[in-house]
Motif scaffolding. Structure first.
Motif, PDB file in Angstrom:
ATOM      1  N   GLY A   1     -12.081   3.039  20.385  1.00 21.53           N
ATOM      2  CA  GLY A   1     -12.407   2.820  18.988  1.00 21.53           C
ATOM      3  C   GLY A   1     -11.233   3.265  18.134  1.00 21.53           C
ATOM      4  N   GLY A   2     -11.416   3.253  16.861  1.00 20.90           N
ATOM      5  CA  GLY A   2     -10.316   3.649  15.989  1.00 20.90           C
ATOM      6  C   GLY A   2     -10.708   3.663  14.534  1.00 20.90           C
ATOM      7  N   VAL A   3      -9.755   4.109  13.708  1.00 14.03           N
ATOM      8  CA  VAL A   3      -9.975   4.236  12.284  1.00 14.03           C
ATOM      9  C   VAL A   3      -8.696   3.879  11.543  1.00 14.03           C
ATOM     10  CG1 VAL A   3      -9.416   6.704  12.415  1.00 14.03           C
ATOM     11  CG2 VAL A   3     -10.635   5.836  10.429  1.00 14.03           C
ATOM     12  N   GLY A   4      -8.843   3.235  10.394  1.00 14.91           N
ATOM     13  CA  GLY A   4      -7.726   2.941   9.505  1.00 14.91           C
ATOM     14  C   GLY A   4      -8.082   3.340   8.084  1.00 14.91           C
ATOM     15  N   LEU A   5      -7.174   4.033   7.409  1.00 13.46           N
ATOM     16  CA  LEU A   5      -7.405   4.526   6.055  1.00 13.46           C
ATOM     17  C   LEU A   5      -6.212   4.133   5.189  1.00 13.46           C
ATOM     18  CD1 LEU A   5      -8.404   8.170   7.121  1.00 13.46           C
ATOM     19  CD2 LEU A   5      -9.951   6.240   6.801  1.00 13.46           C
ATOM     20  N   VAL A   6      -6.444   3.419   4.105  1.00 18.75           N
ATOM     21  CA  VAL A   6      -5.381   2.929   3.233  1.00 18.75           C
ATOM     22  C   VAL A   6      -5.684   3.343   1.799  1.00 18.75           C
ATOM     23  CG1 VAL A   6      -4.096   0.901   2.454  1.00 18.75           C
ATOM     24  CG2 VAL A   6      -5.107   0.916   4.738  1.00 18.75           C
ATOM     25  N   ASN A   7      -4.694   3.910   1.106  1.00 18.63           N
ATOM     26  CA  ASN A   7      -4.960   4.344  -0.266  1.00 18.63           C
ATOM     27  C   ASN A   7      -4.576   3.272  -1.285  1.00 18.63           C
ATOM     28  OD1 ASN A   7      -2.210   4.691   0.094  1.00 18.63           O
ATOM     29  ND2 ASN A   7      -2.092   6.595  -1.056  1.00 18.63           N
ATOM     30  N   ALA A   8      -5.175   2.085  -1.103  1.00 13.47           N
ATOM     31  CA  ALA A   8      -4.989   0.974  -2.041  1.00 13.47           C
ATOM     32  C   ALA A   8      -6.152   0.006  -1.902  1.00 13.47           C
ATOM     33  CB  ALA A   8      -3.675   0.247  -1.773  1.00 13.47           C
ATOM     34  N   ASN A   9      -6.597  -0.537  -3.025  1.00  8.92           N
ATOM     35  CA  ASN A   9      -7.563  -1.634  -3.004  1.00  8.92           C
ATOM     36  C   ASN A   9      -6.826  -2.957  -2.925  1.00  8.92           C
ATOM     37  OD1 ASN A   9      -9.832  -0.056  -5.344  1.00  8.92           O
ATOM     38  ND2 ASN A   9      -9.970  -0.120  -3.139  1.00  8.92           N
TER      39      ASN A   9
ATOM     40  N   ALA B   1       0.836  -1.195   0.000  1.00 15.30           N
ATOM     41  CA  ALA B   1       0.000   0.000   0.000  1.00 15.30           C
ATOM     42  C   ALA B   1       0.872   1.247   0.000  1.00 15.30           C
ATOM     43  CB  ALA B   1      -0.912   0.000   1.225  1.00 15.30           C
ATOM     44  N   PRO B   2       0.603   2.223  -0.858  1.00 19.28           N
ATOM     45  CA  PRO B   2       1.433   3.429  -0.896  1.00 19.28           C
ATOM     46  C   PRO B   2       1.377   4.255   0.377  1.00 19.28           C
ATOM     47  CG  PRO B   2       0.178   3.193  -2.919  1.00 19.28           C
ATOM     48  CD  PRO B   2      -0.375   2.194  -1.952  1.00 19.28           C
ATOM     49  N   GLY B   3       0.199   4.365   1.004  1.00 14.65           N
ATOM     50  CA  GLY B   3       0.078   5.225   2.171  1.00 14.65           C
ATOM     51  C   GLY B   3      -1.015   4.776   3.113  1.00 14.65           C
ATOM     52  N   LEU B   4      -0.937   5.268   4.346  1.00 17.44           N
ATOM     53  CA  LEU B   4      -1.882   4.838   5.376  1.00 17.44           C
ATOM     54  C   LEU B   4      -1.940   5.887   6.476  1.00 17.44           C
ATOM     55  CD1 LEU B   4      -2.298   1.424   7.079  1.00 17.44           C
ATOM     56  CD2 LEU B   4      -1.471   3.296   8.469  1.00 17.44           C
TER      57      LEU B   4
ATOM     58  N   VAL C   1       0.967   7.872  10.711  1.00 16.14           N
ATOM     59  CA  VAL C   1       0.821   7.899   9.253  1.00 16.14           C
ATOM     60  C   VAL C   1       2.041   7.245   8.629  1.00 16.14           C
ATOM     61  CG1 VAL C   1      -0.593   9.982   9.228  1.00 16.14           C
ATOM     62  CG2 VAL C   1       1.885  10.187   9.094  1.00 16.14           C
ATOM     63  N   ARG C   2       1.873   6.802   7.401  1.00 12.47           N
ATOM     64  CA  ARG C   2       2.970   6.196   6.642  1.00 12.47           C
ATOM     65  C   ARG C   2       2.759   6.464   5.162  1.00 12.47           C
ATOM     66  NH1 ARG C   2       5.697   0.904   8.900  1.00 12.47           N
ATOM     67  NH2 ARG C   2       5.563   1.320  11.125  1.00 12.47           N
ATOM     68  N   GLY C   3       3.858   6.501   4.444  1.00 12.86           N
ATOM     69  CA  GLY C   3       3.802   6.475   3.002  1.00 12.86           C
ATOM     70  C   GLY C   3       3.435   7.787   2.340  1.00 12.86           C
ATOM     71  N   GLU C   4       2.954   7.659   1.095  1.00 13.89           N
ATOM     72  CA  GLU C   4       2.762   8.800   0.216  1.00 13.89           C
ATOM     73  C   GLU C   4       1.307   8.925  -0.245  1.00 13.89           C
ATOM     74  OE1 GLU C   4       6.883   9.080  -2.234  1.00 13.89           O
ATOM     75  OE2 GLU C   4       5.650   7.302  -2.637  1.00 13.89           O
ATOM     76  N   LEU C   5       0.950  10.165  -0.580  1.00 18.14           N
ATOM     77  CA  LEU C   5      -0.372  10.415  -1.153  1.00 18.14           C
ATOM     78  C   LEU C   5      -0.515   9.708  -2.489  1.00 18.14           C
ATOM     79  CD1 LEU C   5      -0.714  14.253  -0.497  1.00 18.14           C
ATOM     80  CD2 LEU C   5      -1.663  12.398   0.862  1.00 18.14           C
TER      81      LEU C   5
END
Length: 479
Positions: A335-343, A46-49, A63-67
């Motif tokens: 609670g929490g949230v995770g967002l990943v810019n990859a399918n 995954a490019p970013g998270l 956070v990690r990675g790139e837009l």
């Protein structure tokens, strides 16, 4: 194998993300999460998270990675990601605000509010049934576009007017089936009873009061901009960025999946849902949203999936190139949230394992050992090899054409025609049956899994061409 196909479908992506954790722990530390991501991120490619966990009012994040892969532009604490179907919980919250304002009754039919449903097949569907996905609208109906006129961009009201003319696939109140159609109708309801456009309503009545400064509704004046995470879809073992644009359809789809927000902002939203206080809505109505909506909806409340065994509520999101999860405990302030810019890829580059792990940490648990993806991987490799095998078969047919032309009798006829029957059956399974299992048309699937769709089409076309070529060679060369 079919379990993996369903998991990667549009409507039920998130159910896998809350795999029951194996071991409980006192509380996740940032170092624990980062150590988990050290292994999980490379595996998912995954490019970013971005992630954030809230525990008794304390927020930890990272956070990690790139837009965009290779761009050098880093994901930050304030980077907005398209939230996908997490947006449904915001739409449900807006409906509850209108319930408290006396503008909406949960058990009145939608035709009492929207004239488009008057005298139509879905006229008797209630607001409660729409909120809980028990209206009778199917997953496939919710994923089909109703704005099919060339050059025409439908508004939310236009889309819902078209939807009102469509008979629901099932009987209202009987079965549960996740459908974007339900929340598009609810969005139109909000516009009608409030007199305000849906995006404006959500931004001014929910996002702004919560201080969600880096969040907005897709298609709004804030636009996409360079600060928003760009999605990446699987592409034959790699990743391909999704073209960023100010999608004019985003506003029409916003109630079902069009809200954009940062991880930090989503934790503000989760904190409100867990605080047990009267604020945007009453504490009682918050609790109602996080309880089973009806006997037909034991695992879904109003805009939230429910895990009764773990006492949690959650929702996932899926848009082209982006996968998300938001989770909260119904009995504890965490609670929490995770967002990943990859399918997720088909068994390769699976981002669902990251979201499942982050969900476990958010609930104070250790992630369960990641399940194998051998079934999905095998299916993908089979798709890669199938067109190649058929092309090789075409070559072999020509080389061995003399023997093919000599076939006769019942056995010979069977051997000549059976490949055509079997390849036609394969083409039907790939191009019709599989989209139905996913609950989305093939063109919609191509937005999330473009390489897989290309392989499905290539296998079908080349397979049937092989069979037809074989018959042509067999019959045209005979004396």
């Amino acid at each position: 194998m079919w379990r993996y196909l369903v998991v990667y479908g549009l409507a039920v992506l998130g159910v896998l993300c809350l795999t029951p954790p194996a071991v409980s722990q006192a509380g996740a530390q940032s170092s624990d999460v980062e150590a988990f991501l050290d292994d999980a991120m490379p595996a998912a490619s995954a490019p970013g998270l971005a992630w954030a966990i809230i525990d008794a009012g304390e927020v930890r994040s990272g956070v990690r990675g790139e837009l965009v892969a290779g761009s050098g532009r880093r994901v930050t604490e304030d980077t907005p990601f398209p939230l996908g179907s997490i947006s449904k919980s915001f739409t449900a919250l807006a409906i509850m605000q209108q319930v408290e304002a006396g503008q909406v009754d949960l058990d009145r039919p939608i035709s009492a509010y929207l004239d488009a449903f008057e005298g139509q097949p879905g006229a008797a569907i209630t607001i409660r049934q729409l909120l809980s996905h028990t209206s009778g609208y199917s997953t496939l109906q919710g994923n089909q576009s109703h704005a099919d006129q060339p050059g025409h961009v439908a508004s939310l009201a236009d889309s819902v007017r078209q939807l009102a003319l469509t008979p629901p696939a099932g009987e209202a109140g009987v079965d549960w089936q996740y459908s974007n159609a339900n929340y598009l109708v609810l969005g139109a309801l909000i516009e009608t009873v409030s007199g305000r456009e849906f995006g404006d309503y959500v931004e001014t009545r929910i996002l702004d009061p919560l201080g969600m400064e880096d969040s907005f509704v897709g298609g709004s004046d804030r636009g996409i901009g360079e600060a928003v995470a760009i999605g990446h879809t699987p592409w034959f073992g790699g990743r391909r960025p999704v073209a960023a644009s100010d999608d004019p359809m985003a506003r029409a789809m916003a109630p079902a999946g069009g809200i954009v927000g940062s991880a930090a902002d989503v934790t503000r939203y989760l904190a409100m849902m867990m605080n047990g206080e009267d604020d945007l809505i009453t504490a009682d109505h918050k609790a109602m949203m996080l309880q089973p909506a009806s006997a037909a909806s034991p695992f879904y409340g109003f805009g939230w999936f429910l895990d009764a065994g773990a006492d949690t509520a959650y929702h996932t999101g899926l848009v082209p190139g982006i996968e998300t999860v938001a989770v909260l405990s119904r009995s504890e302030q965490r609670g929490g949230v995770g967002l990943v810019n990859a399918n997720s890829g088909m068994g390769f580059g699976v981002t669902g394992d990251i979201l499942a792990g982050l969900s476990a940490y958010a609930l104070g648990n250790m992630p369960a050992t990641g399940g194998g993806h051998l079934g999905a991987q095998s299916f993908y490799l089979m798709l890669v090899g199938t067109p190649i095998l058929f092309l090789a078969g075409i070559v072999m047919v020509w080389i061995r054409r003399a023997g093919l032309r000599a076939k006769s009798g019942p056995v010979g006829l069977f051997s000549l025609w059976f490949p055509l029957v079997s390849t036609l059956a394969m083409a039907w399974a790939f191009l019709d049956l599989m989209p139905r299992l996913f609950g989305a048309p093939l063109m919609t699937l191509s937005l999330y899994q473009p390489d897989m769709v290309i392989l499905l089409i290539a296998s079908s076309v080349i397979g049937v061409s092989f069979a037809v070529f074989r018959l042509g060679v067999a019959y045209t060369g005979r004396r």
